[in-house]
Design a protein around this motif. Structure first.
Motif, mmCIF file in Angstrom:
data_model
loop_
_atom_site.group_PDB
_atom_site.id
_atom_site.type_symbol
_atom_site.label_atom_id
_atom_site.label_comp_id
_atom_site.label_asym_id
_atom_site.label_seq_id
_atom_site.Cartn_x
_atom_site.Cartn_y
_atom_site.Cartn_z
ATOM 1 N N ARG A 455 49.465 42.682 27.591
ATOM 2 C CA ARG A 455 48.001 42.742 27.561
ATOM 3 C C ARG A 455 47.537 41.139 28.198
ATOM 4 O O ARG A 455 48.213 40.268 27.997
ATOM 5 N N GLY A 456 46.674 41.141 29.157
ATOM 6 C CA GLY A 456 46.536 39.920 29.793
ATOM 7 C C GLY A 456 45.045 39.536 29.472
ATOM 8 O O GLY A 456 44.546 39.805 28.680
ATOM 9 N N THR A 457 44.433 38.504 30.390
ATOM 10 C CA THR A 457 43.453 38.098 30.086
ATOM 11 C C THR A 457 42.623 37.641 31.407
ATOM 12 O O THR A 457 43.215 37.265 32.356
ATOM 13 N N ILE A 458 41.139 37.535 31.492
ATOM 14 C CA ILE A 458 40.498 36.833 32.420
ATOM 15 C C ILE A 458 39.404 36.023 31.820
ATOM 16 O O ILE A 458 38.592 36.391 31.057
ATOM 17 N N ALA A 470 40.049 32.772 36.154
ATOM 18 C CA ALA A 470 41.566 32.789 36.401
ATOM 19 C C ALA A 470 42.152 34.429 35.576
ATOM 20 O O ALA A 470 41.625 34.784 34.516
ATOM 21 N N ILE A 471 42.731 34.883 36.551
ATOM 22 C CA ILE A 471 43.173 36.556 36.142
ATOM 23 C C ILE A 471 44.535 36.434 35.914
ATOM 24 O O ILE A 471 45.522 36.234 36.726
ATOM 25 N N ASP A 472 44.877 36.634 34.844
ATOM 26 C CA ASP A 472 46.398 36.571 34.222
ATOM 27 C C ASP A 472 46.739 38.009 33.707
ATOM 28 O O ASP A 472 46.659 38.205 32.530
ATOM 29 N N PRO A 473 47.144 39.115 34.334
ATOM 30 C CA PRO A 473 47.360 40.239 33.777
ATOM 31 C C PRO A 473 48.530 40.301 33.256
ATOM 32 O O PRO A 473 48.716 41.298 32.428
ATOM 33 N N LYS A 474 49.340 39.334 32.978
ATOM 34 C CA LYS A 474 50.671 39.188 32.216
ATOM 35 C C LYS A 474 51.613 40.342 32.467
ATOM 36 O O LYS A 474 52.153 41.090 31.661
ATOM 37 N N TYR A 475 51.621 40.671 33.902
ATOM 38 C CA TYR A 475 52.452 41.938 34.172
ATOM 39 C C TYR A 475 54.100 41.592 33.583
ATOM 40 O O TYR A 475 54.469 40.609 33.573
ATOM 41 N N LEU A 476 54.555 42.771 33.360
ATOM 42 C CA LEU A 476 55.890 42.883 32.598
ATOM 43 C C LEU A 476 56.038 42.022 31.553
ATOM 44 O O LEU A 476 57.240 41.598 31.048
ATOM 45 N N GLN A 477 55.009 41.717 30.545
ATOM 46 C CA GLN A 477 55.154 40.997 29.386
ATOM 47 C C GLN A 477 55.872 41.646 28.325
ATOM 48 O O GLN A 477 56.613 41.177 27.520
#
Ligand SMILES: Cc1cc2nc3c(=O)[nH]c(=O)nc-3n(C[C@H](O)[C@H](O)[C@H](O)COP(=O)(O)OP(=O)(O)OC[C@H]3O[C@@H](n4cnc5c(N)ncnc54)[C@H](O)[C@@H]3O)c2cc1C
Length: 668
Positions: A455-458, A470-477
């Motif tokens: 789960r990411g944030t913008i 700031a686009i932080d998709p948190k890939y592979l979290q």
């Protein structure tokens, strides 16, 4: 009516000053043009204004010609965002294209047309506390947007299965199947069938597990992209202003209770003198999953801990804004084709291009083609029982602390409901992560995770509205995401080795023979993971106390008249490409006929009681009595607005007519 703030600011200022708009739609993209046009259709006055930051790309071959899909990426039609450095993906920043043009991302996408699985919509409906967002409730809206054409013959003599009942016949968006199909596409389809994958009857039907050929958003008569600008023909009275970047929602001073928007501030895209525009009724955000939350935050709607340090006063304390970002993370295996098998790579050869253009002029050949074969795989379709046990461990609550209880439970339901978790698709061009070799033709095979547990944030990092968030998709979290993408990469390699596809393949380019063990594959996934271009969830449709941003009526919590109608409202991801997703199609009914939609919106009896008390719901006795005659007259108007005869009820009003009849009979 299309005006341009970039080239003729004074004409725009004069028109806007002279016109009184009921609705301001922010973002003339996929959702925005659908909502604006439906709101404007049938009205004689021009009371709907669309403010679009991009220019008009109509007629540009990079947008119109299916075989050139992707050519608009990196141009002025693309916002060209990048993610923040991704901690679990070797610190890489990942390119995030988004449409910056009339039609938004529907103008620059790959034209695939699919719909989510029924079970996914039902989980969405339960997160929203409203059965109005179930698949069956939305099917009429889906169909109303589409004018589908049954598959015809193609160059590989492949016959997609197609269920006419799942498709619309009168909507503005054309869907069809291209006459040209790459040989490697039919090889991919046959290889998956030979590996035991079932055929999905129709990728619009809600039962999407299996392999099929997807329709494309192509007008079959012109062989050009059909996208959301087609909606504008429904409502020529809608005023569209191009190169107009909205920087703020303006709030009415001195109100108590829910914040009331009175309009927006807009500048020529990239900067210039600001104009303010007044909305008499509503401000409707359709700036997409990146910029709808950005605009809310710039306007004081969000988490005070983010806004206040940037000098932005809090208008609505709504910490869910910009949270819950979900995407389809993707990996791509790449194979060199044997000589003699065509791919779009060869368009760099002048004589191949000339030949392709000559064929296209006759509605034939490689430029008529978009992406075709897709497979939506359930866990059991690509993992054995030992591997499925690993999924249970890696997907546990302990391994996924980023998920709150509701998101964890919803994700678990989806995994248990046996809905597809992995999409596989073949791409008739080099789509890898290194560089293509000159003169070489390729087929690329992508694996795209449909139910990521990350789960990411913008969020904004500056009060400057022209600075990207700031686009932080948190890939592979989530460790499960890495594992499943690695297994997809392996599965695709084995598919490329199956005889039906292997006969076209000369050798594997990416990841290449050095990648063998599960650890190798997982390390490779970290080095290449990227987006399938499907972000959503940043203005999630959930109750406020659970981090929601909009209610089932798409209204932003804590506001009286601001809605979000783009895919940022979808609370949990779906196994589908997103341009079809029906938020926008439903939105205009919510805006135009809130009283008709009330009953459908919630299953919560206390909400019904509350609405009755406010004189809004069924059975209410408001101060001004409902006239059954007026009610019945307006019953027919939506149908005529669509130009749809009553007997051809391929259209939402049928279902809602029933609601309305009940409402009318109940009226005092
Ligand atoms: C490269 C790519 C390929 C894709 N391939 C497919 C596919 O094949 N099939 C599919 O179904 N889906 C595909 N998608 C996804 C799909 O196209 C998008 O999810 C969908 O179009 C999003 O619609 P939207 O209305 O939420 O946003 P958009 O269509 O992106 O619209 C947002 C609009 O708002 C405008 N805007 C933003 N900020 C402002 C502002 N401040 N002021 C004024 N205007 C503003 C933007 O310029 C844009 O026009 C793809 C997406 C991309 C980027």
């Amino acid at each position: 009516v299309v005006l341009d703030l970039g080239s003729d600011a004074s004409a725009v200022a004069t028109t806007l000053a002279a016109t009184s708009f009921d609705y301001i739609v922010v973002g003339g993209g996929t959702a925005g043009l659908a909502v604006a046009s439906r709101l404007g259709a049938g009205n004689t006055s021009s009371n709907v204004l669309v403010l679009e930051a991009g220019s008009d790309g109509q007629g540009d071959p990079r947008i119109d010609v299916p075989g050139f899909a992707g050519a608009a990426l990196g141009t002025s039609f693309d916002w060209g965002f990048s993610s923040t450095a991704q901690e679990n993906a070797n610190g890489r920043s990942i390119y995030w294209p988004r449409g910056k043009v009339l039609g938004g991302s529907s103008a620059i996408n790959f034209l695939v047309s699919t719909r989510p699985n029924t079970a996914e919509h039902d989980v969405w409906a339960s997160l929203a506390n409203s059965s109005a967002w179930s698949f069956n409730s939305l099917l009429p809206y889906y169909r109303a947007s589409e004018r589908g054409s049954a598959p015809g013959p193609n160059s590989q003599a492949q016959v997609p299965t197609w269920a006419a009942a799942s498709h619309g016949t009168t909507g503005p968006i054309r869907t069809s199947f291209a006459p040209y199909m790459a040989p490697s596409f039919s090889g991919f389809f046959k290889a998956l069938r030979a590996r035991g994958k079932p055929v999905a009857t129709d990728l619009h039907s809600g039962a999407n597990a299996g392999v099929n050929y997807a329709p494309s958003t192509i007008d079959p008569s012109a062989h050009t992209r059909s996208y959301s600008v087609a909606y504008l023909a429904l409502a020529p009275n809608v005023v569209v202003v191009l190169n107009a970047q909205v920087t703020n929602i303006n709030w009415k001073a001195g109100t108590t209770g829910d914040a009331v928007a009175e309009g927006v501030t807009v500048v020529p895209t990239g900067g210039g003198d600001a104009l303010t525009v007044v909305a008499r009724r509503e401000v409707i955000l359709s700036a997409g999953a990146v910029q709808s939350p950005q605009l809310l935050e710039l306007s004081g709607v969000g988490n005070p801990a983010i806004l206040n340090p940037l000098g932005i006063a809090t208008v609505v304390d709504l910490p869910g804004v910009g949270e819950n970002l979900q995407d389809h993370p993707a990996i791509v295996d790449v194979y060199r084709l044997k000589p003699g098998f065509p791919s779009l790579d060869q368009l760099s050869n002048a004589s191949f291009m000339d030949d392709a253009l000559a064929q296209y002029a006759n509605g034939q050949g490689i430029l008529t083609e978009a992406l075709f074969p897709l497979a939506f795989l359930r866990l059991g379709d690509f993992l054995n029982s030992t591997e499925r046990a690993v999924v249970s461990t890696l997907g546990s609550a302990a391994n996924n602390p980023q998920l709150d209880a509701r998101q964890f439970s919803a994700s678990t339901q989806l995994y248990n409901a046996n809905v597809p978790v992995m999409e596989l698709l073949s791409i008739n061009v080099y789509f890898g992560d290194a560089t293509a070799e000159p003169g070489q033709a390729y087929v690329s095979l992508a694996g795209c995770l449909q139910h990521s547990l990350s789960r990411g944030t913008i969020h904004i990092t500056s009060s400057n509205p022209l600075a990207p968030p700031a686009i932080d998709p948190k890939y592979l979290q989530s460790p499960l995401d890495t594992y499943l993408l690695a297994q997809a990469g392996r599965y695709l390699r084995r598919t490329a080795q199956q005889a039906n596809l292997a006969k076209f393949v000369a050798s594997e380019k990416e990841p290449g023979p050095a990648v063998q063990s599960l650890d190798d594959w997982q390390a490779w996934v970290r080095s290449v993971v990227r987006t399938e271009y499907h972000p959503l969830g940043t203005c999630s449709m959930q109750p406020r106390q659970y981090g929601g941003v909009v209610g089932p009526d798409l209204k932003v919590h804590g506001t009286a008249n601001v809605r979000v109608v783009d895919v940022s409202v979808v609370p949990i991801h779906v196994s589908s490409h997103l341009q079809t997703v029906a938020c926008a199609s439903r939105a205009h009914f919510l805006v135009r006929h809130p009283w008709r939609e009330l009953e459908a919106l919630t299953d919560d009896a206390s909400v019904h009681a509350h609405r009755r008390d406010r004189g809004e719901g069924r059975g209410a006795h408001p101060g001004r009595p409902v006239s059954p005659v007026r009610t019945l007259r307006s019953l027919f108007s939506p149908l005529s607005r669509f130009g749809v005869p009553l007997h051809a009820c391929d259209d939402p009003p049928l279902t809602h007519t029933l609601h309305l009849l009940a409402f009318a009979l109940d009226a005092p």
